[in-house]
Motif scaffolding. Sequence first.
Motif, PDB file in Angstrom:
ATOM      1  N   THR A  30       0.857  -1.184   0.000  1.00 39.47           N
ATOM      2  CA  THR A  30       0.000   0.000   0.000  1.00 39.47           C
ATOM      3  C   THR A  30       0.896   1.239   0.000  1.00 39.47           C
ATOM      4  O   THR A  30       2.114   1.134   0.166  1.00 39.47           O
ATOM      5  N   ALA A  31       0.282   2.394  -0.145  1.00 32.75           N
ATOM      6  CA  ALA A  31       1.041   3.638  -0.219  1.00 32.75           C
ATOM      7  C   ALA A  31       1.797   3.953   1.070  1.00 32.75           C
ATOM      8  O   ALA A  31       2.747   4.721   1.051  1.00 32.75           O
ATOM      9  N   ASN A  32       1.409   3.354   2.184  1.00 28.17           N
ATOM     10  CA  ASN A  32       2.030   3.659   3.471  1.00 28.17           C
ATOM     11  C   ASN A  32       2.710   2.465   4.124  1.00 28.17           C
ATOM     12  O   ASN A  32       3.092   2.545   5.290  1.00 28.17           O
ATOM     13  N   GLU A  65      -1.322  -8.818  -0.826  1.00 28.07           N
ATOM     14  CA  GLU A  65      -1.146  -8.823  -2.273  1.00 28.07           C
ATOM     15  C   GLU A  65      -0.395  -7.565  -2.679  1.00 28.07           C
ATOM     16  O   GLU A  65      -0.676  -6.474  -2.189  1.00 28.07           O
ATOM     17  N   ASN A  66       0.568  -7.718  -3.556  1.00 23.34           N
ATOM     18  CA  ASN A  66       1.393  -6.593  -3.987  1.00 23.34           C
ATOM     19  C   ASN A  66       0.943  -6.076  -5.340  1.00 23.34           C
ATOM     20  O   ASN A  66       0.429  -6.832  -6.162  1.00 23.34           O
ATOM     21  N   PRO A  67       1.153  -4.780  -5.611  1.00 21.51           N
ATOM     22  CA  PRO A  67       0.787  -4.234  -6.915  1.00 21.51           C
ATOM     23  C   PRO A  67       1.661  -4.841  -8.016  1.00 21.51           C
ATOM     24  O   PRO A  67       2.799  -5.255  -7.760  1.00 21.51           O
ATOM     25  N   ILE A  68       1.150  -4.864  -9.216  1.00 18.96           N
ATOM     26  CA  ILE A  68       1.893  -5.429 -10.345  1.00 18.96           C
ATOM     27  C   ILE A  68       3.139  -4.603 -10.629  1.00 18.96           C
ATOM     28  O   ILE A  68       4.212  -5.138 -10.849  1.00 18.96           O
ATOM     29  N   GLN A  69       2.984  -3.272 -10.616  1.00 17.14           N
ATOM     30  CA  GLN A  69       4.130  -2.388 -10.829  1.00 17.14           C
ATOM     31  C   GLN A  69       4.510  -1.745  -9.502  1.00 17.14           C
ATOM     32  O   GLN A  69       3.683  -1.107  -8.851  1.00 17.14           O
ATOM     33  N   ALA A  70       5.753  -1.907  -9.098  1.00 18.36           N
ATOM     34  CA  ALA A  70       6.209  -1.383  -7.806  1.00 18.36           C
ATOM     35  C   ALA A  70       6.323   0.141  -7.851  1.00 18.36           C
ATOM     36  O   ALA A  70       6.773   0.704  -8.851  1.00 18.36           O
ATOM     37  N   PRO A  71       5.919   0.813  -6.761  1.00 18.82           N
ATOM     38  CA  PRO A  71       6.074   2.272  -6.686  1.00 18.82           C
ATOM     39  C   PRO A  71       7.550   2.681  -6.657  1.00 18.82           C
ATOM     40  O   PRO A  71       8.441   1.869  -6.386  1.00 18.82           O
ATOM     41  N   CYS A  74       9.707   1.982  -3.457  1.00 16.97           N
ATOM     42  CA  CYS A  74       9.999   0.555  -3.342  1.00 16.97           C
ATOM     43  C   CYS A  74      11.153   0.171  -4.269  1.00 16.97           C
ATOM     44  O   CYS A  74      12.052  -0.583  -3.884  1.00 16.97           O
ATOM     45  N   MET A  75      11.152   0.710  -5.473  1.00 22.05           N
ATOM     46  CA  MET A  75      12.225   0.407  -6.431  1.00 22.05           C
ATOM     47  C   MET A  75      13.575   0.948  -5.931  1.00 22.05           C
ATOM     48  O   MET A  75      14.605   0.290  -6.085  1.00 22.05           O
ATOM     49  N   ILE A  76      13.560   2.108  -5.307  1.00 18.76           N
ATOM     50  CA  ILE A  76      14.804   2.665  -4.764  1.00 18.76           C
ATOM     51  C   ILE A  76      15.303   1.813  -3.602  1.00 18.76           C
ATOM     52  O   ILE A  76      16.497   1.520  -3.509  1.00 18.76           O
ATOM     53  N   TYR A 143       7.480  16.275   1.362  1.00 19.25           N
ATOM     54  CA  TYR A 143       6.749  17.488   1.704  1.00 19.25           C
ATOM     55  C   TYR A 143       7.445  18.697   1.098  1.00 19.25           C
ATOM     56  O   TYR A 143       8.664  18.714   0.967  1.00 19.25           O
ATOM     57  N   ASP A 144       6.654  19.719   0.751  1.00 24.89           N
ATOM     58  CA  ASP A 144       7.248  20.959   0.271  1.00 24.89           C
ATOM     59  C   ASP A 144       7.555  21.867   1.453  1.00 24.89           C
ATOM     60  O   ASP A 144       7.373  21.491   2.608  1.00 24.89           O
ATOM     61  N   SER A 145       8.016  23.088   1.191  1.00 29.97           N
ATOM     62  CA  SER A 145       8.405  23.995   2.271  1.00 29.97           C
ATOM     63  C   SER A 145       7.231  24.432   3.138  1.00 29.97           C
ATOM     64  O   SER A 145       7.420  24.890   4.253  1.00 29.97           O
ATOM     65  N   GLU A 146       6.008  24.315   2.638  1.00 31.29           N
ATOM     66  CA  GLU A 146       4.827  24.683   3.410  1.00 31.29           C
ATOM     67  C   GLU A 146       4.278  23.509   4.212  1.00 31.29           C
ATOM     68  O   GLU A 146       3.269  23.630   4.885  1.00 31.29           O
ATOM     69  N   GLY A 147       4.907  22.364   4.120  1.00 32.21           N
ATOM     70  CA  GLY A 147       4.472  21.190   4.874  1.00 32.21           C
ATOM     71  C   GLY A 147       3.382  20.391   4.191  1.00 32.21           C
ATOM     72  O   GLY A 147       2.783  19.512   4.791  1.00 32.21           O
ATOM     73  N   LYS A 148       3.126  20.678   2.926  1.00 32.55           N
ATOM     74  CA  LYS A 148       2.105  19.940   2.189  1.00 32.55           C
ATOM     75  C   LYS A 148       2.756  18.773   1.465  1.00 32.55           C
ATOM     76  O   LYS A 148       3.883  18.856   0.993  1.00 32.55           O
ATOM     77  N   SER A 149       2.005  17.684   1.368  1.00 31.79           N
ATOM     78  CA  SER A 149       2.513  16.485   0.711  1.00 31.79           C
ATOM     79  C   SER A 149       2.727  16.748  -0.766  1.00 31.79           C
ATOM     80  O   SER A 149       1.929  17.408  -1.415  1.00 31.79           O
ATOM     81  N   ARG A 150       3.833  16.234  -1.301  1.00 29.26           N
ATOM     82  CA  ARG A 150       4.153  16.392  -2.711  1.00 29.26           C
ATOM     83  C   ARG A 150       4.120  15.036  -3.384  1.00 29.26           C
ATOM     84  O   ARG A 150       5.079  14.293  -3.329  1.00 29.26           O
ATOM     85  N   ASP A 151       3.055  14.703  -4.033  1.00 31.70           N
ATOM     86  CA  ASP A 151       3.001  13.468  -4.805  1.00 31.70           C
ATOM     87  C   ASP A 151       3.276  13.825  -6.254  1.00 31.70           C
ATOM     88  O   ASP A 151       2.548  14.602  -6.865  1.00 31.70           O
ATOM     89  N   ILE A 152       4.353  13.265  -6.791  1.00 33.33           N
ATOM     90  CA  ILE A 152       4.691  13.530  -8.183  1.00 33.33           C
ATOM     91  C   ILE A 152       3.656  12.859  -9.066  1.00 33.33           C
ATOM     92  O   ILE A 152       3.141  13.458  -9.991  1.00 33.33           O
ATOM     93  N   MET A 153       3.357  11.618  -8.762  1.00 30.53           N
ATOM     94  CA  MET A 153       2.311  10.908  -9.471  1.00 30.53           C
ATOM     95  C   MET A 153       1.357  10.340  -8.425  1.00 30.53           C
ATOM     96  O   MET A 153       1.755   9.463  -7.661  1.00 30.53           O
ATOM     97  N   PRO A 154       0.132  10.842  -8.340  1.00 30.04           N
ATOM     98  CA  PRO A 154      -0.797  10.318  -7.342  1.00 30.04           C
ATOM     99  C   PRO A 154      -1.011   8.819  -7.531  1.00 30.04           C
ATOM    100  O   PRO A 154      -1.095   8.329  -8.649  1.00 30.04           O
ATOM    101  N   ARG A 155      -1.062   8.108  -6.429  1.00 29.72           N
ATOM    102  CA  ARG A 155      -1.240   6.652  -6.484  1.00 29.72           C
ATOM    103  C   ARG A 155      -2.731   6.328  -6.548  1.00 29.72           C
ATOM    104  O   ARG A 155      -3.550   7.002  -5.957  1.00 29.72           O
ATOM    105  N   LYS A 156      -3.028   5.255  -7.259  1.00 24.44           N
ATOM    106  CA  LYS A 156      -4.402   4.781  -7.331  1.00 24.44           C
ATOM    107  C   LYS A 156      -4.732   4.064  -6.041  1.00 24.44           C
ATOM    108  O   LYS A 156      -3.942   3.289  -5.533  1.00 24.44           O
ATOM    109  N   LYS A 157      -5.913   4.325  -5.514  1.00 24.88           N
ATOM    110  CA  LYS A 157      -6.333   3.632  -4.304  1.00 24.88           C
ATOM    111  C   LYS A 157      -6.810   2.235  -4.671  1.00 24.88           C
ATOM    112  O   LYS A 157      -7.481   2.038  -5.662  1.00 24.88           O
ATOM    113  N   ILE A 158      -6.441   1.289  -3.839  1.00 27.43           N
ATOM    114  CA  ILE A 158      -6.810  -0.106  -4.089  1.00 27.43           C
ATOM    115  C   ILE A 158      -8.091  -0.422  -3.353  1.00 27.43           C
ATOM    116  O   ILE A 158      -8.338  -0.059  -2.271  1.00 27.43           O
TER     117      ILE A 158
END
Length: 158
Positions: A30-32, A65-71, A74-76, A143-158
């Motif tokens: 999952t994303a977390n 169950e794991n996603p087909i394509q790793a985020p 995870c790859m790093i 997070y950016d300098s304002e403390g907001k989450s920075r998702d480059i590519m939003p993840r699909k919810k399962i």
Amino acid sequence: MAFDGITLHSIVKELQVLIGGKVNQIYEPTANTIYMSIYNKKTYALNIDTTASNYRIHLTTYSRENPIQAPNFCMILRKYLISSKIKNIYMEGLERICYIEFECFNEMNDKVTRTLAIELMGKYSNIVLLNENNTIIDALKKYDSEGKSRDIMPRKKI
């Protein structure tokens, strides 16, 4: 049950069984959540969950169950930590940060130490990968300098 520094101290003592173990697989179901398969005379499964309401780190026998394509994160982690050995698991004082040190090889085939810093602090929980100079390689949540989450590519919810 409150998850404080005393609770994390007990968990870190239980995780000492992983020292000397080799990282076989890393998943991000999952994303977390990060799931690591570690072999140290027998196979252990380390579950790291940074969900705001249910943050924790523990050994488990339950697999997801794991996603087909790793985020990307995870790859790093796979790039830097697969086949590495766990050198140390510790925390400083009663802070809610668990450090896992890995002994691995860099691109020049030199032995280096990389550290996974697991911050377990409610909605601010995060997993950060550090290099041998304690420079951040990557983090699960950015997070950016304002403390907001920075998702480059939003993840699909399962």
